[in-house]
Design an enzyme around this catalytic site. Sequence first.
Site, short mmCIF file in Angstrom:
data_model
loop_
_atom_site.label_atom_id
_atom_site.label_comp_id
_atom_site.label_asym_id
_atom_site.label_seq_id
_atom_site.Cartn_x
_atom_site.Cartn_y
_atom_site.Cartn_z
N LYS A 71 -12.79 -2.14 9.87
CA LYS A 71 -14.13 -1.97 10.24
C LYS A 71 -14.09 -0.79 11.29
CE LYS A 71 -15.97 -4.92 13.58
NZ LYS A 71 -16.58 -4.03 14.81
N ASN A 72 -13.40 -1.06 12.47
CA ASN A 72 -13.42 -0.20 13.62
C ASN A 72 -13.21 1.24 13.18
OD1 ASN A 72 -14.49 -2.22 15.14
ND2 ASN A 72 -12.60 -2.57 16.30
N CYS B 271 -23.76 -5.79 26.07
CA CYS B 271 -23.53 -6.82 25.04
C CYS B 271 -22.96 -8.00 25.63
CB CYS B 271 -22.71 -6.08 24.11
SG CYS B 271 -20.99 -5.90 24.19
N ARG C 242 -20.29 -2.71 29.19
CA ARG C 242 -19.89 -1.51 28.27
C ARG C 242 -20.63 -0.12 28.32
NH1 ARG C 242 -18.70 -4.23 22.40
NH2 ARG C 242 -17.14 -2.80 22.29
N ASP D 99 -9.25 -7.89 20.82
CA ASP D 99 -10.06 -8.35 19.78
C ASP D 99 -9.25 -9.66 19.01
OD1 ASP D 99 -12.20 -6.52 19.90
OD2 ASP D 99 -11.69 -5.22 18.45
N ARG E 238 -20.62 -9.39 10.50
CA ARG E 238 -20.46 -7.96 11.24
C ARG E 238 -19.05 -7.70 10.68
NH1 ARG E 238 -21.82 -7.07 17.05
NH2 ARG E 238 -21.25 -5.02 16.39
C1 UD1 Z 1 -13.73 -0.40 20.58
C2 UD1 Z 1 -13.72 -1.63 19.22
C3 UD1 Z 1 -13.60 -2.83 20.00
C4 UD1 Z 1 -12.53 -3.05 20.88
C5 UD1 Z 1 -12.48 -2.11 21.99
C6 UD1 Z 1 -11.25 -2.28 22.63
C7 UD1 Z 1 -14.94 -0.22 17.63
C8 UD1 Z 1 -16.21 0.16 16.91
N1 UD1 Z 1 -15.02 -1.23 18.66
O1 UD1 Z 1 -14.73 -0.53 21.43
O2 UD1 Z 1 -13.71 -3.81 18.80
O3 UD1 Z 1 -12.74 -4.66 21.30
O4 UD1 Z 1 -12.43 -0.81 21.34
O5 UD1 Z 1 -10.23 -2.32 21.91
O6 UD1 Z 1 -14.11 0.52 17.49
N2 UD1 Z 1 -15.77 1.82 29.01
C9 UD1 Z 1 -16.44 2.39 30.25
N3 UD1 Z 1 -17.30 3.45 29.66
C10 UD1 Z 1 -17.31 4.07 28.62
C11 UD1 Z 1 -16.36 3.54 27.60
C12 UD1 Z 1 -15.93 2.31 27.72
O7 UD1 Z 1 -16.50 2.09 31.27
O8 UD1 Z 1 -17.97 5.08 28.59
C13 UD1 Z 1 -14.83 0.61 29.28
C14 UD1 Z 1 -15.75 -0.73 28.54
O9 UD1 Z 1 -16.59 -1.14 29.02
C15 UD1 Z 1 -14.27 -1.43 28.35
C16 UD1 Z 1 -13.08 -0.47 28.32
O10 UD1 Z 1 -13.67 0.82 28.72
O11 UD1 Z 1 -14.10 -2.22 29.50
C17 UD1 Z 1 -12.59 -0.07 26.98
O12 UD1 Z 1 -13.63 -0.03 26.04
P1 UD1 Z 1 -13.65 1.11 24.91
O13 UD1 Z 1 -12.24 1.11 24.27
O14 UD1 Z 1 -14.59 2.06 24.98
O15 UD1 Z 1 -14.16 -0.05 23.65
P2 UD1 Z 1 -15.19 0.40 22.34
O16 UD1 Z 1 -14.62 1.77 22.04
O17 UD1 Z 1 -16.49 0.37 22.69
#
Ligand code: UD1
Length: 422
Positions: free
Chosen positions: A22-23, A118, A123, A308, A400
């Site tokens: 999915k991701n 969320c 996030r 995850d 999902r």
């Molecule tokens: C992706 C995955 C999700 C997984 C996560 C961590 C997808 C669609 N989703 O989510 O299933 O749980 O990686 O492995 O691929 N953060 C910030 N600022 C930002 C972006 C992130 O502070 O602009 C923080 C987030 O709140 C979190 C951490 O960074 O605490 C890691 O998040 P991130 O790796 O970005 O997760 P996603 O890409 O949203």
Amino acid sequence: MDSILVTGNGALSGQIPIAGAKNACLTLMPAAILSDDPLTLTNAPRLSDIKTMTTLLESLGLEVASLQNGKVLAMSGRGANNLRADYDIVRKMRASILVLGPLLARHGRAEVSLPGGCAIGARPVDLHQRAMEALGAELELRDGYLHASAPNGLKGGIIDFPIVSVGATENALMAATLAKGTTEIRNAAREPEIVDLAHCLRAMGAQISGEGTSTITIQGVDSLGGATHPVVTDRIELGTYMLAPAITGGEVELLGGRRDLLAAFCDKLDEAGVDVTQTNTGLKVKRRSDHIKAVNVTTEPFPGFPTDLQAQMMAMLCTADGESVLEETIFENRFMHAPELNRMGAKIDVQGGTAKVTGVTRLKGAPVMATDLRASVSLILAGLAADGDTKVARVYHLDRGYEKVVTKLRGVGALIERIKGD
Ligand code: UD1
């Protein structure tokens, strides 16, 4: 709303096919924006999140054809005529932010609604924003939308992430493929989904090196072409189903499974007393005795233990011998399954980002519900080994991210059914 009824009935045996990730698919689909030529993804998972991304891309003017019952997605960025990702779609799925980089790179402008918080944490998207700024874009927040522009195109630069972010690395990588000059992404995420994206972009003509390490270098090109790309195996679906025979006993082979996708997780299973064997067709999982040993788990970016899989691992540790400590370092609010598991007789004490799980002999079925995808599936896993019936409400979370969860678990002997609309 549908629910799922699970009745614990002991050991499982047989095979479960694992779908495409999915991701990975959710970042490969927006890559279609980068080219006028067709991008075809094979091994796509059939999930509601993929439908949401399809709706989003179609709203931008892309053509998305779902072929072979949804297993193949044929997309073309040629018709893109709307550069605004609307709140009504973005609020349903945070991965919508992944259109930001491709829109900016290909069209010099984008308006993307902020996704909002969320269930598992705040996030924010500041890192996505900073990455685009490092490539010369200007971004402004207005009316709940990020308004981004780069009228003269993006320019290569150094993007140095203060923390590892999967999504921000993906956005940066896609944007940099069409930026003028060289981009270096430092402290890049190393997840297999990033590597898969880099492979796909390279097949489209991008010049990328270093994917899978923490420094990715991209030499921008003038345009990208089409490609056909198979989506990598879903390591989270894989890990989830690996836990089923670990919890119930028996032996299950996960078809398409690869140990390298989940090395840290496999090491923890080994420590807990579960054997994982790589075969020619997948991964075989069998626990060594009737007892699971308590283990401590800390979630980390890849190659560490994935956040995850934390909820699902907790489901297994509920009936382990002794006390396990799970530390969640990625998201601040990701233990919502703990009180639900406690309703099934588990002994879990959550303090901030740490959960202490004291193993009990048996879990007991109960009506439960969860507020996110991985938490929902952890309750199903717990139900497989519990005495009596477990009814998991809010199944839309599962839809999902898990295709055919009932069919797949029934295929290895589980007593599980979907109950329509109550
Ligand atoms: C992706 C995955 C999700 C997984 C996560 C961590 C997808 C669609 N989703 O989510 O299933 O749980 O990686 O492995 O691929 N953060 C910030 N600022 C930002 C972006 C992130 O502070 O602009 C923080 C987030 O709140 C979190 C951490 O960074 O605490 C890691 O998040 P991130 O790796 O970005 O997760 P996603 O890409 O949203």
